[in-house]
Design a protein around this motif. Structure first.
Motif, PDB file in Angstrom:
ATOM      1  N   HIS A  33       0.637  -1.294  -0.058  1.00 44.77           N
ATOM      2  CA  HIS A  33      -0.143   0.165   0.159  1.00 44.77           C
ATOM      3  C   HIS A  33       0.747   1.197  -0.041  1.00 44.77           C
ATOM      4  N   ARG A  34       2.068   1.220   0.463  1.00 41.14           N
ATOM      5  CA  ARG A  34       2.970   2.345   0.309  1.00 41.14           C
ATOM      6  C   ARG A  34       3.279   2.802  -1.179  1.00 41.14           C
ATOM      7  N   PHE A  35       3.175   2.033  -1.960  1.00 39.00           N
ATOM      8  CA  PHE A  35       3.308   2.331  -3.419  1.00 39.00           C
ATOM      9  C   PHE A  35       2.253   3.348  -3.910  1.00 39.00           C
ATOM     10  N   GLU A  36       1.159   3.170  -3.091  1.00 44.29           N
ATOM     11  CA  GLU A  36      -0.125   4.150  -3.470  1.00 44.29           C
ATOM     12  C   GLU A  36       0.026   5.279  -2.877  1.00 44.29           C
ATOM     13  N   VAL A  37       0.822   5.325  -1.630  1.00 45.93           N
ATOM     14  CA  VAL A  37       1.204   6.703  -1.152  1.00 45.93           C
ATOM     15  C   VAL A  37       2.164   7.419  -1.771  1.00 45.93           C
ATOM     16  N   GLN A  38       3.175   6.872  -2.136  1.00 46.16           N
ATOM     17  CA  GLN A  38       4.271   7.345  -3.175  1.00 46.16           C
ATOM     18  C   GLN A  38       3.561   8.036  -4.247  1.00 46.16           C
ATOM     19  N   ALA A  39       2.637   7.266  -4.957  1.00 47.33           N
ATOM     20  CA  ALA A  39       2.138   7.731  -6.170  1.00 47.33           C
ATOM     21  C   ALA A  39       1.278   9.139  -5.986  1.00 47.33           C
ATOM     22  N   GLU A  40       0.359   9.140  -4.774  1.00 45.10           N
ATOM     23  CA  GLU A  40      -0.389  10.020  -4.537  1.00 45.10           C
ATOM     24  C   GLU A  40       0.368  11.394  -4.208  1.00 45.10           C
TER      25      GLU A  40
END
Length: 230
Positions: free
Chosen positions: A148-155
């Motif tokens: 889910h950290r990949f989502e945070v980085q993308a946002e």
């Protein structure tokens, strides 16, 4: 401001029109005295004949009245011009401020496309935090938090998740954008789905496999860990 200026302008125009219409004598509050006729003009020898000196004085007074009226009209015209200048300045300032507000709104709300380089830089910057999440808690929770950290980085760089995308699909799209190691992404994706949807226990072996896959992704993005292997 505009209603007051327009009202004052209208008043000035009315006063100027009124002063020009009634003449100088009535502007100053008195009607011109009727000119007395001579006996020769009236045919009556007993009629009082006016003094030529008095006629000159009346002509002089009328001349001063005309001059005063002209000065009043010039003053009213000056006031009118001043009010018009104020209106023009106010309109210009409002137009300028409106343009500034529009530019600020465009800057605040305009969404620029995120480049792969921007996304890569954010992932590299956040690599240590992502590894820390994978090591914390149970293997199951660590793997899910890591993914889910990949989502945070993308946002963080403005990449939004589409309404039709699942969490896994969104993350895979982001990792594809940055050209991440496909084999490492596939390995970590399998571990995420197992941690997210399975009921059996996951041991430290699963965490170790996830760490290996994440490190390969990071290395492919150019991450250099301080002191070698974290």
């Amino acid at each position: 401001m505009v209603p007051a200026v327009l009202a004052a302008t209208a008043l000035v125009v009315v006063l100027a029109t009124w002063a020009a219409a009634i003449g100088p004598d009535r502007v100053f509050g008195s009607d011109p005295a009727p000119r007395e006729t001579s006996g020769e003009e009236s045919g009556d020898p007993d009629t009082f004949q006016s003094d030529p000196g008095e006629e000159d004085e009346e002509d002089e007074e009328r001349g001063w009245g005309t001059t005063a009226l002209l000065l009043v009209e010039l003053a009213l015209a000056a006031v009118l011009v001043y009010l018009l200048v104020l209106v023009v300045r106010w309109i210009r300032s409002e137009v300028t401020e409106d343009r500034r507000r529009r530019r600020r709104r465009r800057v605040e709300f305009e969404v620029l496309p995120t480049t792969p380089e921007q996304a890569t830089e954010e992932m590299v910057r956040d690599a240590d935090q992502q590894l820390a999440l994978l090591r914390e808690g149970s293997p199951r929770n660590g793997i899910v938090a890591c993914w889910h950290r990949f989502e945070v980085q993308a946002e963080a760089v403005g990449i939004g998740r589409e309404p039709w995308e699942t969490s896994a699909e969104f993350t895979l799209r982001v990792l594809d954008l940055v050209s991440a190691d496909e084999r490492a992404v596939a390995d970590l994706s399998v571990l995420y789905r197992e941690a997210r949807f399975s009921d059996h226990d996951l041991g430290e072996a699963a965490r170790s496999s996830a760490l290996d896959a994440l490190e390969r992704i990071h290395r492919g993005l150019g991450v250099r860990y301080a002191g070698g292997r974290p």
